[in-house]
Design a protein around this motif. Structure first.
Motif, PDB file in Angstrom:
ATOM      1  N   SER A 144       0.806  -1.202   0.015  1.00 38.46           N
ATOM      2  CA  SER A 144      -0.115   0.020  -0.030  1.00 38.46           C
ATOM      3  C   SER A 144       0.935   1.313   0.071  1.00 38.46           C
ATOM      4  O   SER A 144       2.197   1.231   0.345  1.00 38.46           O
ATOM      5  N   ILE A 145       0.215   2.381  -0.286  1.00 38.21           N
ATOM      6  CA  ILE A 145       1.028   3.686  -0.365  1.00 38.21           C
ATOM      7  C   ILE A 145       1.455   4.062   1.076  1.00 38.21           C
ATOM      8  O   ILE A 145       2.429   4.688   1.345  1.00 38.21           O
ATOM      9  N   TRP A 183       0.438   2.705 -11.477  1.00 42.03           N
ATOM     10  CA  TRP A 183       0.315   3.945 -11.018  1.00 42.03           C
ATOM     11  C   TRP A 183       0.708   5.168 -12.136  1.00 42.03           C
ATOM     12  O   TRP A 183       0.562   5.999 -11.875  1.00 42.03           O
ATOM     13  N   LEU A 208      -1.388  10.426  -3.183  1.00 40.64           N
ATOM     14  CA  LEU A 208      -1.306   9.217  -3.621  1.00 40.64           C
ATOM     15  C   LEU A 208      -2.426   8.173  -2.945  1.00 40.64           C
ATOM     16  O   LEU A 208      -2.807   7.537  -3.561  1.00 40.64           O
ATOM     17  N   ARG A 209      -2.445   8.611  -1.603  1.00 43.92           N
ATOM     18  CA  ARG A 209      -3.540   7.718  -0.772  1.00 43.92           C
ATOM     19  C   ARG A 209      -4.956   7.794  -1.472  1.00 43.92           C
ATOM     20  O   ARG A 209      -5.496   7.253  -1.267  1.00 43.92           O
ATOM     21  N   HIS A 211      -5.743   8.822  -4.123  1.00 48.88           N
ATOM     22  CA  HIS A 211      -6.078   8.210  -5.464  1.00 48.88           C
ATOM     23  C   HIS A 211      -6.131   6.482  -5.409  1.00 48.88           C
ATOM     24  O   HIS A 211      -6.915   5.795  -5.780  1.00 48.88           O
ATOM     25  N   GLU A 212      -5.558   6.060  -4.220  1.00 47.10           N
ATOM     26  CA  GLU A 212      -5.405   4.594  -3.857  1.00 47.10           C
ATOM     27  C   GLU A 212      -6.774   4.297  -3.430  1.00 47.10           C
ATOM     28  O   GLU A 212      -7.424   3.309  -3.656  1.00 47.10           O
ATOM     29  N   ASN A 216      -9.619   1.739  -5.081  1.00 47.36           N
ATOM     30  CA  ASN A 216     -10.084   0.592  -4.178  1.00 47.36           C
ATOM     31  C   ASN A 216     -11.717   0.857  -4.150  1.00 47.36           C
ATOM     32  O   ASN A 216     -12.233  -0.208  -4.171  1.00 47.36           O
TER      33      ASN A 216
END
Length: 240
Positions: A144-145, A183, A208-209, A211-212, A216
């Motif tokens: 994970s980020i 990514w 980035l989190r 976007h993650e 998800n």
């Protein structure tokens, strides 16, 4: 396993963080923050030799008798005593006896540093190893980020403590290059925004989190849609 911290009862703004002989890097940062919150002059006494009031006599500097010290000189000279009291109050018995014969706060800290970080040769070897880790840093499969950020920050903080300097753009480019192929669209978007020189690493990892989390959410939604369609196909009665 819960990570061990260098103090037993948690952080306090009134007591120096305790050091039990492990995780010295963490403690060193915490003790500096604690001391500077009291007075930067105290930390100066730890980084440098104790202040000794002197006067000039025939071109030579001679220590002043204590009775002739001004109030300002007395306060500045006292910083070394205060810093020694803070340091000895922050150590367990084993670490205390290691530095108990030191005459100044600087000597105490130098002794702890050499003991727990090693000599200059050891630090150079450690720095070389960390630089290799930095150059080879890549996002791991399934990572994970948040996990990437934790590993990356650990390396950077240790390198900075050993004297390696970084600017924002260098760190941001390194972070973006370490991400895997999935990514790439987000990496391209961020790179084209041309904010890499002003964006902090914390802000970049925040983007980035976000976007993650969004990806998800899409994945969960797609999985639910597939599940619903699968059920619908099973209940369809064939014409006949």
């Amino acid at each position: 396993m819960t990570e061990k911290l260098p103090f037993g009862e948690g952080a306090s703004i009134n007591r120096p963080p305790l050091f039990y002989g492990f995780n010295y890097q963490f403690w060193k940062v915490r003790i500096k923050i604690f001391v500077e919150s009291l007075d930067k002059g105290i930390w100066d006494a730890i980084e440098n030799d104790p202040f000794i009031p002197k006067f000039e006599n025939d071109g030579s500097s001679i220590g002043k008798p204590w009775s002739q010290w001004t109030n300002g000189e007395n306060k500045k000279a006292k910083f070394d005593c205060i810093s020694k009291n803070i340091i000895t109050s922050a150590l367990n018995s084993d670490e205390f006896f290691r530095i108990s014969q030191c005459s100044s706060a600087k000597e105490m800290c130098d002794t702890l540093e050499v003991t727990h970080e090693g000599t200059n040769d050891v630090n150079r070897a450690r720095k070389h190893t960390l630089l290799q880790e930095y150059e080879m840093f890549r996002m791991l499969k399934g990572e994970s980020i948040a996990e990437v950020q934790k590993r990356f920050t650990h390396i950077i903080n240790h390198l900075m403590s050993l004297g390696r300097a970084f600017d924002k753009e260098e760190l941001n480019i390194k972070i973006l290059k370490c991400l895997d192929r999935s990514w790439q669209p987000k990496v391209t978007t961020i790179s084209e925004s041309k904010h890499l020189t002003s964006l902090t690493t914390a802000s970049l990892f925040g983007k980035l989190r976000e976007h993650e989390l969004e990806m998800n959410r899409f994945y969960v939604q797609e999985s639910e849609d597939k599940h619903v369609r699968s059920i619908a196909l099973k209940v369809v009665v064939p014409a006949g």
